[in-house]
Enzyme design. Sequence first.
Site, short mmCIF file in Angstrom:
data_model
loop_
_atom_site.label_atom_id
_atom_site.label_comp_id
_atom_site.label_asym_id
_atom_site.label_seq_id
_atom_site.Cartn_x
_atom_site.Cartn_y
_atom_site.Cartn_z
CG LEU A 28 45.00 -40.20 14.79
CD1 LEU A 28 44.17 -40.86 13.53
CD2 LEU A 28 45.58 -41.01 15.45
CG ASP A 145 51.43 -30.23 2.61
OD1 ASP A 145 52.64 -29.75 2.72
OD2 ASP A 145 50.98 -29.88 3.69
#
Length: 554
Positions: A28, A145
């Site tokens: 993924l 992040d």
Amino acid sequence: SWRKMATAEKQKHDGRVRIGHYILGDTLGVGTFGKVKVGKHELTGHKVAVKILNRQKIRSLDVVGKIRREIQNLKLFRHPHIIKLYQVISTPSDIFMVMEYVSGGELFDYICKNGRLDEKESRRLFQQILSGVDYCHRHMVVHRDLKPENVLLDAHMNAKIADFGLSNMMSDGEFLRTSCGSPNYAAPEVISGRLYAGPEVDIWSSGVILYALLCGTLPFDDDHVPTLFKKICDGIFYTPQYLNPSVISLLKHMLQVDPMKRATIKDIREHEWFKQDLPKYLFPEDPSYSSTMIDDEALKEVCEKFECSEEEVLSCLYNRNHQDPLAVAYHLIIDNRRIMNEAKDFYLATSPPDSFLDDHHLTRPHPERVPFLVAETPRARHTLDELNPQKSKHQGVRKAKWHLGIRSQSRPNDIMAEVCRAIKQLDYEWKVVNPYYLRVRRKNPVTSTYSKMSLQLYQVDSRTYLLDFRSIDDEITEAKSGTATPQRSGSVSNYRSCQRSDSDAEAQGKSSEVSLTSSVTSLDSSPVDLTPRPGSHTIEFFEMCANLIKILAQ
């Protein structure tokens, strides 16, 4: 606790890699520590995302000492808009984090494909994102992040923040010196190498995400990195005319270059644009949260999960050492309980997305459900009765007259462990048909007959499980359904009684063989009739349910 693989760290399954019960599939994504792959449960087909952390990389980054307790805390995180960590599997070379899988893809891809969202939809998603960020900040975890690539969408277009997993625990006076993340979303103090404490950089990144939702572009963008850095440090960005002046003021406050002047979560929550149509469950109130009273159940749970003493936990709490992982875990447990209670009230009063709690389903006919961890994956059906893995093999099975259920977002093994603890405390006898399906009975001290019920754990959706209570009317129904052994003695002797030894239980099984028939015949030829009155079985069933629910609620 971390589960160790007994044999090889990776097992092959028809040429595919198998970790625990999961067969690994496509990749993924790829991160700092390793890859994220889709995993599929070998029995149920249930999908998960598996993050693979390479131990060598973890050692090189010098985070071995703190990662175990941090992951233990992350397993406690339960928020409707944060990707959940279900399980951690440890091998000599890697750590596998089994996480919630959502099917809607990244917010980044959605914006690239569909362009900007309307103001109402942008606000709805932003409210969800900020709620998740606030939840983590209050438990001393910073993301660092945040970006549209790390915000995933479920099937109902609800936001799920991913990748909180490897952020450092915050401590007062401890600055996060590692400059990480994508430059386009990074705060000025991050890209310039200055010290930063943590929460304020997530606020900046959240502001960039809000801008992307509303405009379909980034506020700071340039192919030339030095020019991009200058734009970020100047903090000047274009505001399209179609933007609401109210949201422009919020964006400017969030994208303030000086972190000391930047908006806090409190500022955002009090902003008029943000407060509009704000669901109550996102920021539930709890007057007892800061109470000085110690919650014994939460204390006990922390001790069990961290294998520590009560004195260690109490020391952290009394010394107000809120950054200690033990204190964080304690408050997480209390907070989870609070959020679930508030969310339940909210969803009972509104029409919510299906992705959280799903309590509104209780007012409708049973939807399709998939049993968790059964020997086979049955065809889609529409009632809990038909979904019983054994009963589904037989036609003409009479539907149970009663079914009750408790919903939970805890892990299946934890749910069943609590159920067994409660059954043991009540001195009921039980038989394990499979790890997620029990048959339970209680002896009536007056009539010497048994009231019987079955407990089956079902998976409602990717996050929610239903513990179904069902009345068992008689032994004939059980034998026909395939859930009991045809011989009565075999059925009885397989029940567990926590108060007896194995030999005692076997003797009791033989003697109870007679008492099982006492509900329809007397023990001898005397005229005494011990047959329960009509309806008494139902009453006793509800009594069993009530007793069990009361223990589980403690």
